[in-house]
Design a protein around this motif. Structure first.
Motif, PDB file in Angstrom:
ATOM      1  N   LYS A 461     -22.369  17.901 -11.178  1.00 53.67           N
ATOM      2  CA  LYS A 461     -23.798  17.917 -11.506  1.00 53.67           C
ATOM      3  C   LYS A 461     -24.187  19.064 -12.427  1.00 53.67           C
ATOM      4  O   LYS A 461     -25.351  19.186 -12.807  1.00 53.67           O
ATOM      5  N   ALA A 462     -23.225  19.920 -12.801  1.00 53.49           N
ATOM      6  CA  ALA A 462     -23.535  21.049 -13.680  1.00 53.49           C
ATOM      7  C   ALA A 462     -22.443  21.185 -14.729  1.00 53.49           C
ATOM      8  O   ALA A 462     -21.261  20.948 -14.452  1.00 53.49           O
ATOM      9  N   LEU A 463     -22.847  21.578 -15.928  1.00 56.64           N
ATOM     10  CA  LEU A 463     -21.912  21.772 -17.032  1.00 56.64           C
ATOM     11  C   LEU A 463     -22.310  23.038 -17.790  1.00 56.64           C
ATOM     12  O   LEU A 463     -23.429  23.148 -18.288  1.00 56.64           O
ATOM     13  N   ILE A 464     -21.385  23.998 -17.853  1.00 53.25           N
ATOM     14  CA  ILE A 464     -21.578  25.222 -18.635  1.00 53.25           C
ATOM     15  C   ILE A 464     -20.590  25.162 -19.798  1.00 53.25           C
ATOM     16  O   ILE A 464     -19.390  24.966 -19.583  1.00 53.25           O
ATOM     17  N   CYS A 465     -21.079  25.320 -21.018  1.00 49.99           N
ATOM     18  CA  CYS A 465     -20.224  25.234 -22.205  1.00 49.99           C
ATOM     19  C   CYS A 465     -20.220  26.569 -22.933  1.00 49.99           C
ATOM     20  O   CYS A 465     -21.249  26.991 -23.475  1.00 49.99           O
ATOM     21  N   LEU A 466     -19.081  27.224 -22.934  1.00 52.31           N
ATOM     22  CA  LEU A 466     -18.902  28.461 -23.685  1.00 52.31           C
ATOM     23  C   LEU A 466     -18.485  28.086 -25.099  1.00 52.31           C
ATOM     24  O   LEU A 466     -17.318  28.084 -25.457  1.00 52.31           O
ATOM     25  N   GLY A 467     -19.487  27.705 -25.912  1.00 46.09           N
ATOM     26  CA  GLY A 467     -19.230  27.235 -27.263  1.00 46.09           C
ATOM     27  C   GLY A 467     -18.909  25.755 -27.297  1.00 46.09           C
ATOM     28  O   GLY A 467     -18.918  25.046 -26.284  1.00 46.09           O
ATOM     29  N   GLY A 468     -18.643  25.254 -28.495  1.00 48.08           N
ATOM     30  CA  GLY A 468     -18.199  23.884 -28.671  1.00 48.08           C
ATOM     31  C   GLY A 468     -19.326  22.879 -28.761  1.00 48.08           C
ATOM     32  O   GLY A 468     -20.513  23.196 -28.695  1.00 48.08           O
ATOM     33  N   ASN A 469     -18.912  21.624 -28.898  1.00 50.87           N
ATOM     34  CA  ASN A 469     -19.815  20.482 -29.055  1.00 50.87           C
ATOM     35  C   ASN A 469     -19.186  19.331 -28.288  1.00 50.87           C
ATOM     36  O   ASN A 469     -18.756  18.333 -28.852  1.00 50.87           O
ATOM     37  N   LEU A 470     -19.096  19.493 -26.982  1.00 46.35           N
ATOM     38  CA  LEU A 470     -18.276  18.635 -26.134  1.00 46.35           C
ATOM     39  C   LEU A 470     -18.654  17.171 -26.235  1.00 46.35           C
ATOM     40  O   LEU A 470     -17.781  16.300 -26.318  1.00 46.35           O
ATOM     41  N   ALA A 471     -19.948  16.857 -26.227  1.00 44.60           N
ATOM     42  CA  ALA A 471     -20.365  15.456 -26.221  1.00 44.60           C
ATOM     43  C   ALA A 471     -19.888  14.726 -27.464  1.00 44.60           C
ATOM     44  O   ALA A 471     -19.566  13.536 -27.415  1.00 44.60           O
ATOM     45  N   VAL A 472     -19.836  15.434 -28.593  1.00 45.76           N
ATOM     46  CA  VAL A 472     -19.408  14.814 -29.845  1.00 45.76           C
ATOM     47  C   VAL A 472     -17.892  14.817 -29.964  1.00 45.76           C
ATOM     48  O   VAL A 472     -17.295  13.878 -30.489  1.00 45.76           O
ATOM     49  N   ALA A 473     -17.241  15.852 -29.476  1.00 44.21           N
ATOM     50  CA  ALA A 473     -15.785  15.927 -29.558  1.00 44.21           C
ATOM     51  C   ALA A 473     -15.097  14.939 -28.624  1.00 44.21           C
ATOM     52  O   ALA A 473     -13.988  14.482 -28.903  1.00 44.21           O
ATOM     53  N   MET A 474     -15.745  14.592 -27.508  1.00 45.67           N
ATOM     54  CA  MET A 474     -15.133  13.709 -26.519  1.00 45.67           C
ATOM     55  C   MET A 474     -15.020  12.283 -27.046  1.00 45.67           C
ATOM     56  O   MET A 474     -15.782  11.848 -27.908  1.00 45.67           O
ATOM     57  N   SER A 475     -14.088  11.568 -26.489  1.00 50.27           N
ATOM     58  CA  SER A 475     -13.982  10.131 -26.753  1.00 50.27           C
ATOM     59  C   SER A 475     -15.107   9.388 -26.040  1.00 50.27           C
ATOM     60  O   SER A 475     -15.802   9.934 -25.183  1.00 50.27           O
ATOM     61  N   ASP A 476     -15.306   8.144 -26.429  1.00 48.71           N
ATOM     62  CA  ASP A 476     -16.171   7.192 -25.729  1.00 48.71           C
ATOM     63  C   ASP A 476     -17.597   7.689 -25.514  1.00 48.71           C
ATOM     64  O   ASP A 476     -18.044   7.875 -24.371  1.00 48.71           O
ATOM     65  N   PRO A 477     -18.365   7.889 -26.592  1.00 49.18           N
ATOM     66  CA  PRO A 477     -19.764   8.307 -26.397  1.00 49.18           C
ATOM     67  C   PRO A 477     -20.588   7.309 -25.608  1.00 49.18           C
ATOM     68  O   PRO A 477     -21.592   7.697 -24.999  1.00 49.18           O
ATOM     69  N   GLU A 478     -20.177   6.030 -25.562  1.00 54.05           N
ATOM     70  CA  GLU A 478     -20.904   5.052 -24.744  1.00 54.05           C
ATOM     71  C   GLU A 478     -20.892   5.443 -23.269  1.00 54.05           C
ATOM     72  O   GLU A 478     -21.809   5.122 -22.517  1.00 54.05           O
ATOM     73  N   THR A 479     -19.832   6.143 -22.860  1.00 52.36           N
ATOM     74  CA  THR A 479     -19.737   6.645 -21.489  1.00 52.36           C
ATOM     75  C   THR A 479     -20.206   8.087 -21.387  1.00 52.36           C
ATOM     76  O   THR A 479     -20.939   8.464 -20.473  1.00 52.36           O
TER      77      THR A 479
END
Length: 767
Positions: A461-479
């Protein structure tokens, strides 16, 4: 190229580098409107008393020149040192919904973030917030989770050793090993595959080894775009007359010929140095087959030479003393049929035999490889078969030879070394307990793919991102995108705005940090951080620019602020560590003895090299040997199931670095002003009734649990290109939409960005 004219598509005839590179640097500096600031920064890039380039992880030479940066390094520095600012006024003017309609380029081009921000759902706007209040929100949300394993902690490879160490320390004291990081998305096959083979998940060569090698094999990477400073090294190798063999589905200009911008005579005469002596355009997914074919040739040549009374082609003394598993490999290669090898590679047997002869005739061979080998459904096998090839002739652990994974982000390797891993070792646990008295579970945490599954399923239920652009770098944006909108907390530590920041959770915060180019002043004075390059060299980095805003904090300071708010009874002196980064390095040395004399050695010009056992034929401890490992069959090609399928790979354009889009040109491939293209083989196009410039639909057809998983992209333009039959390519991250979340290497978890089975059809004319 066909004669039909397509806007933004042409043939580029010039060499890599040269005047085109200088013109591109001038344009990007001018476009960021801070010429004095940027040029001052560029003079300090990769210098002994300057800062490490925030771009690639190619090592610095011992004797630096006046300009130790390349075109893409200049873009990265200018992008960070820009005069543009994304102030609270920008976020008051535009809602998150409005910003979502901007291109990825436009989002980052808005400039540097200047204030901590919190998302207001009622107005759909970000607003400024004080640091202490931001930390309080984060601490309360993390403490409220029923289980620490319900939080994910992502790390970008631009994070320094000091920040990454504090980050993993905070997370482990918090009580989880959930460390999805950018290594999961790129070179995890190296981190997983090489330890089983040679005892360490890193490369074994140094930059000096390129001065002594007799041959270089370059598998699956494009140095002209992704790490251009490497071209200077390859240029010197080529000028020594050493054969360079390129293996890649696309013909990349940087591996063909290069004009060094630092060579005045070459520039004035408009000359270029040829790089690869031979270029094999293997079909996408044919790498294991090619490597097996080369090894079959070596075994046959060895048997023939021994029968004639010779010493053999293999290094039998090395194999006997240092390896195990050769007989199983012999049996596997004997079962491997030449007809399968040729079908999978798209090469002739004569081609493969010629490549094997180059390898066999060289005493000291280096194999370089990039994500063209790791981002596959069988990326780990690719890595291990390259190691097999080197072990057959003793080409690991001697000068001028070895394996060289070419990393992307400047400290993706260092982050792993200081503890960013979802698979903690007993040694790490012992080191943290010894230094801090903190104990944590040794359970396997979440990698990038598993973290998205957990968020999708409500387990995180929580996501901490130390830099990056995880949502775009990840596969399957539909998911991925809908999953992230279900989070209770999302925190992004960043220098610039990106699309991941526009996916609001119930509570979302943006925390602006200092960039690598900027001065980091703490209680004890000006600070340096450290990074580890692709060849295990650790060196210091100290920015010199005035920070873009007085409200920025360093990554170590931000991590400490979150830690203090989340762990009120922490055993760590967070303020003391942040006040003087030498103290962080002392603690890194305590936890990881490989960093012995850290503060002293990192102050030496050029830094120091960490111990890499395989470089001295230490395969992981007493009694351990290097292992020949097997790859199952030659079944990476899906076309046997559906004959009309092609295999598509994603590639980076020249005007981008990972998910950062500097512009819309891909100069060396002849693309300008657009990214909506799919590169196709001419015969494949003709067989499908597709002409150069036609609008097409691309549908992935990925086999998996429950049947075939499909994703579609429509309206892209077909571009005829020099590719092997059965292969196709399009840009990352646009092509990520074709990769289902479950399509990944089962051993490393890396998404299969470069082995996507696709059906491509022509769309009807709009008229």
């Amino acid at each position: 190229m066909t004669e039909r004219k397509v806007p933004g598509v042409s043939d580029y005839q010039a060499a890599a580098g040269g005047w085109g590179a200088l013109a591109a640097v001038a344009r990007v500096i001018k476009g960021q409107m801070a010429v004095g600031r940027e040029t001052a920064a560029l003079r300090r890039v990769n210098q002994p008393t300057g800062f490490d380039c925030p771009g690639c992880a190619w090592p610095d030479p011992k004797h630096t020149s006046s300009f130790e940066f390349c075109e893409n390094g200049a873009k990265a520095v200018s992008w960070e040192a820009t005069g543009k600012r994304a102030t609270p006024e920008l976020f008051a003017r535009y809602s998150v919904a409005e910003l979502w309609e901007w291109s990825d380029h436009a989002l980052e081009d808005a400039g540097r973030l200047t204030h901590p921000l919190i998302y207001d759902a009622d107005s759909d706007h970000y607003r400024a917030i004080e640091w202490d209040e931001a930390f309080s929100h984060i601490g309360q949300a993390l403490r409220a989770l029923p289980d620490p394993d319900m939080a994910e902690f992502y790390t970008s490879g631009r994070t320094s050793n000091e920040a990454a160490f504090l980050y993993q320390l905070m997370v482990r004291e918090y009580g989880t090993n959930n460390f999805p990081d950018c290594s999961n998305l790129c070179h995890e096959a190296t981190s997983v595959g090489l330890p089983d083979s040679i005892g360490v998940g890193k490369g074994t060569v140094t930059l000096e080894d390129f001065e002594h090698c007799d041959a270089v094999f370059s598998f699956g990477h494009n140095p002209g775009t992704n790490h251009p400073r490497m071209l200077g090294t390859l240029r010197e190798v080529a000028r020594r007359g050493v054969p360079i063999v390129a293996v890649n589905p696309l013909r990349e200009r940087g591996l063909e010929r290069f004009t060094s911008p630092q060579d005045v005579s070459e520039m004035l005469a408009n000359r270029a140095t040829p790089i690869a002596q031979t270029y094999y355009q293997v079909r996408i997914g044919g790498d294991v087959a090619l490597l097996k074919g080369m090894m079959k040739c070596l075994l046959d040549a060895d048997a023939a030479d021994l029968a004639r009374g010779g010493a053999g082609v293999l290094d039998h003394a090395f194999i006997a003393e240092h390896t195990e598993g050769l007989e199983a490999l012999r049996e596997d290669l004997a079962r491997t049929r030449w007809e399968d090898v040729l079908a999978k590679t798209g090469l002739s047997r004569a081609d493969i035999e010629a490549a094997a002869r180059v390898y066999a005739n060289a005493e000291r061979v280096i194999i370089c490889y990039g994500m063209g080998m790791t981002q596959h459904r069988f990326g780990t096998h690719n890595v291990q078969q390259m190691a097999n090839l080197l072990l057959l002739r003793g080409n690991i652990g001697k000068p001028g030879a070895g394996i060289a994974p070419i990393r992307g982000h400047s400290n993706v390797q260092g982050d792993r070394t200081v503890g960013i891993t979802e698979k903690p070792s007993q040694a790490l646990a012992d080191g943290i307990k010894r230094t801090y008295g903190i104990e944590f579970p040794l359970t396997h945490g979440h990698d990038a793919v598993e973290s998205i599954r957990a968020i999708r399923d409500g387990r995180s239920k929580a996501l901490i991102c130390l830099g990056g652009n995880l949502a775009v770098a990840m596969s399957d944006p539909e998911t991925t995108l809908p999953a992230m909108r279900k989070l209770d907390l999302a925190v992004h530590i960043a220098t610039k705005l990106n699309r991941s920041h526009l996916i609001p959770a119930r509570q979302t915060l943006l925390l602006p940090c200092l960039g690598r180019t900027e001065r980091d002043e703490q209680a004890s004075g000006l600070q340096s951080v450290t990074v580890e390059d692709s060849m295990s060299m650790v060196h210091a980095s100290q920015g010199g620019l005035t920070p873009a805003s007085e409200h920025l904090r360093s990554e170590p300071a931000i991590v400490a602020g979150i830690a203090k708010a989340t762990l009120p009874h922490s055993k760590v002196d967070w303020d003391g560590l942040v006040s003087d980064y030498d103290r962080i390095r002392d603690d890194i040395e305590s936890v990881f003895p490989i960093f012995h004399d850290f503060n002293r050695r990192v102050r030496e010009p050029g830094g120091f090299r960490l111990y890499v056992g395989a470089s001295v034929r230490d395969w992981g401890g007493p009694g351990r040997k290097a292992r020949f490992l097997l790859a199952p069959g030659l079944d990476e090609d899906p076309q046997g199931q559906e004959p009309d399928l092609l295999t598509l790979t994603t590639v980076r354009a020249h005007d981008q670095y990972n998910t950062t889009i500097y512009g819309f040109d891909d100069r060396y491939r002849g693309i300008s002003g657009r990214r909506d293209v799919v590169f196709l083989n001419a015969e494949d196009m003709q067989a499908r009734g597709i002409a150069h410039g036609d609008a097409i639909e691309v549908e992935s057809r990925v086999p998996g649990a429950g049947g075939t998983h499909s994703r579609r992209i429509s309206g892209y333009i077909a571009v005829q290109y020099h590719l092997p039959r059965g292969s196709a390519a399009m840009y990352f991250p646009e092509g990520n939409r074709l990769v289902p979340l479950d399509s990944h290497d089962p051993n490393s978890g890396t998404p299969a960005y470069k082995s996507i089975p696709v059906l491509i059809t022509r769309l009807p004319d709009a008229s």
